[in-house]
Motif scaffolding. Structure first.
Motif, mmCIF file in Angstrom:
data_model
loop_
_atom_site.group_PDB
_atom_site.id
_atom_site.type_symbol
_atom_site.label_atom_id
_atom_site.label_comp_id
_atom_site.label_asym_id
_atom_site.label_seq_id
_atom_site.Cartn_x
_atom_site.Cartn_y
_atom_site.Cartn_z
ATOM 1 N N UNK A 154 63.952 -16.359 -2.768
ATOM 2 C CA UNK A 154 63.586 -15.719 -4.018
ATOM 3 C C UNK A 154 63.015 -14.342 -3.762
ATOM 4 N N UNK A 155 62.396 -13.784 -4.786
ATOM 5 C CA UNK A 155 61.797 -12.460 -4.677
ATOM 6 C C UNK A 155 60.386 -12.561 -4.096
ATOM 7 N N UNK A 156 60.046 -11.616 -3.241
ATOM 8 C CA UNK A 156 58.696 -11.556 -2.688
ATOM 9 C C UNK A 156 57.875 -10.664 -3.608
ATOM 10 N N UNK A 209 63.801 -16.013 -8.839
ATOM 11 C CA UNK A 209 62.392 -16.114 -9.210
ATOM 12 C C UNK A 209 61.489 -15.568 -8.102
ATOM 13 N N UNK A 210 60.295 -15.188 -8.489
ATOM 14 C CA UNK A 210 59.253 -14.808 -7.537
ATOM 15 C C UNK A 210 58.822 -16.067 -6.773
ATOM 16 N N UNK A 211 58.917 -16.005 -5.440
ATOM 17 C CA UNK A 211 58.509 -17.149 -4.620
ATOM 18 C C UNK A 211 57.392 -16.766 -3.647
ATOM 19 N N UNK A 213 63.399 -23.991 -9.095
ATOM 20 C CA UNK A 213 63.390 -22.686 -9.753
ATOM 21 C C UNK A 213 64.778 -22.060 -9.734
ATOM 22 N N UNK A 214 65.449 -22.182 -8.614
ATOM 23 C CA UNK A 214 66.784 -21.600 -8.510
ATOM 24 C C UNK A 214 67.752 -22.278 -9.467
#
Length: 258
Positions: free
Chosen positions: A16-18, A162-164, A193-194
């Protein structure tokens, strides 16, 4: 020309996004049963111009004519990265993995960390081709998995994840303590989330409950889906249960550990 084989992966433990606007990052799941070798009889999934530029960036005169791959494209196993790494090594490249990663990124615009000796010990920025953070790897785990839905080719411009950042911190702490159950919870949440954002719906949560799995994992881009168990704990009926639920190409393997 040498012969070279590169181990692929089976989706990701986390991706996901950092941060809301940060890079796409991942922790890959190494899969010893999937691999790409060079040379071989199958054409690599790149144009001749791309391969020529890739070879030139590494100072190689020529690459093998083809590859051998024991899994299909689009499942989320790093086929293109594994092909490039195998071809480079078969052509004699023995330089640092960081340089090979940069060349792979130039060729495919998004890359997996398969050129590193322990890729599951890295937080990897896949669209930047760089290590964000070195971490402890996951402890030994048994995976029961298969393919669900259509193949999905990675789009290097796709950052709809998503932000992970919270999951990354949980992963790092749990990995440092070798806590497979906690790592499984992180992986299940990343997969959840994915799937909520990107789909498609799958039967993995129900299968995990029925079979007593510790966690669900998936390819965040691709059709690979899996269940996580402690080593030796995959139920005898597990493979049949996945097939009955509609998964194909069912396999079991062990991953993680020293």
């Amino acid at each position: 020309m040498n012969c070279a084989t590169v181990t692929a992966h089976f989706g990701e433990w986390v991706q996901g996004r950092l941060g809301p606007n940060g890079p796409v990052v991942l922790v890959t799941m190494v899969c010893p049963k999937l691999h790409v070798s060079a040379p071989g009889a199958v054409a690599a999934p790149f144009t001749a111009d791309v391969l020529n530029r890739f070879a030139a960036q590494l100072g190689l005169g020529a690459l093998p004519a083809g590859i051998t791959r024991n899994f299909p494209l689009g499942i989320g196993a790093g086929a293109s990265t594994a092909a490039l790494v195998a071809m480079a090594r078969a052509a004699g490249y023995d330089g640092p993995p960081e340089q090979l990663a940069r060349a792979c990124l130039c060729a495919e615009k998004a890359s997996d960390p398969l050129m590193f000796p322990n890729p599951d010990r890295l937080l990897w920025a896949s669209r930047q081709g760089r290590v964000v953070r070195a971490m402890a790897g996951p402890p030994r785990a048994a995976i029961l998995g298969g393919l669900w839905g259509n193949p999905v080719q990675t789009d290097a411009e796709d950052e709809a994840f998503d932000d992970v950042s919270d999951l990354v911190e949980d992963w790092a702490q749990a990995a440092a303590h070798g806590d497979l159950a906690r790592l499984g919870a992180v992986a299940s949440e990343s997969a959840r989330r994915c799937s909520a954002r990107r789909g498609p719906p799958d039967p993995m949560a129900d299968l995990a409950q029925d079979l007593g799995a510790l966690a669900v994992v998936r390819a965040h881009t691709g059709s690979a889906r899996g269940l996580v168990f402690a080593p030796g704990a995959v139920p005898v009926r597990g493979a049949d249960a996945l097939r009955e639920a509609g998964l194909t190409d069912v396999l079991t393997f062990e991953t993680g550990g020293a």
